[in-house]
Design an enzyme around this catalytic site. Structure first.
Site, PDB file in Angstrom:
ATOM      1  N   HIS A   7      11.765   0.058   3.925  1.00 13.29           N
ATOM      2  CA  HIS A   7      12.644   1.176   4.089  1.00 13.29           C
ATOM      3  C   HIS A   7      12.445   2.373   4.441  1.00 13.29           C
ATOM      4  O   HIS A   7      11.241   2.856   4.606  1.00 13.29           O
ATOM      5  CB  HIS A   7      13.521   1.142   2.462  1.00 13.29           C
ATOM      6  N   HIS A  78      10.730   9.819   3.026  1.00 12.16           N
ATOM      7  CA  HIS A  78       9.430   8.805   3.104  1.00 12.16           C
ATOM      8  C   HIS A  78       9.820   7.541   3.885  1.00 12.16           C
ATOM      9  O   HIS A  78      11.067   7.360   3.889  1.00 12.16           O
ATOM     10  CB  HIS A  78       8.783   8.531   1.624  1.00 12.16           C
ATOM     11  N   GLU A 129       5.067   5.219   1.616  1.00  9.51           N
ATOM     12  CA  GLU A 129       4.857   4.287   0.361  1.00  9.51           C
ATOM     13  C   GLU A 129       4.352   3.024   0.868  1.00  9.51           C
ATOM     14  O   GLU A 129       4.764   2.620   2.003  1.00  9.51           O
ATOM     15  CB  GLU A 129       6.178   4.228  -0.438  1.00  9.51           C
TER      16      GLU A 129
HETATM   17 CO    CO Z   1      10.857   4.372  -1.407  1.00 10.99          CO
END
Ligand code: CO
Length: 133
Positions: A7, A78, A129
């Site tokens: 994502h 992010h 991440e």
């Molecule tokens: Co995330």
């Protein structure tokens, strides 16, 4: 090591405006969900090849408050890459001098799977991440 982009998270000052925008553009938008322990409310927009997470601060201690102060109109917060093995990913990242945020080890992420975040100073200015699938 990296398999898929899971994502992209975007911090938004107005969640209902943002979800309406993505719906208008044909996105499949989830109901907003409170993630109390992370200090965010999130609506997920699902596309065939990835997801966009629209993040809005939840609570006084939300890490997004500072971000939105710096970026009042919102911004890309992010990216999340999937990896097969979070410990192997951590070792490889540390071997190229990437600092892992927090206590340095994986924590339980938003989807119940182990995640790490790498210091943006060590990753071309982007907060990244890594999530074990
Ligand atoms: Co995330």
């Amino acid at each position: 090591m990296i398999t898929w982009l899971n994502h992209i998270a975007i911090a938004v000052p107005d969640l209902s405006e943002a979800t309406a925008r993505y719906e208008l553009l044909g996105g499949k938008v989830s109901e907003p969900q409170a993630r109390v322990e992370e200090g965010v409310t999130v609506a997920v927009v699902t596309f065939p090849n990835t997801k966009i997470e629209l993040l809005h601060p939840l609570g006084e201690a939300s890490p997004l408050i500072d971000y939105l102060e710096e970026h009042p109109r919102g911004g890309v917060h992010h990216l999340c890459f999937e990896v097969e093995d979070i410990d192997a990913a951590s070792t490889l990242l540390r071997s190229v001098n990437c600092r892992i945020l927090g206590n340095g080890g994986p924590k339980n992420g938003a989807h119940g799977k182990p995640v790490i975040f790498v210091d943006p100073n060590d990753f071309h200015g982007a907060l990244v991440e890594f999530e074990q699938m």
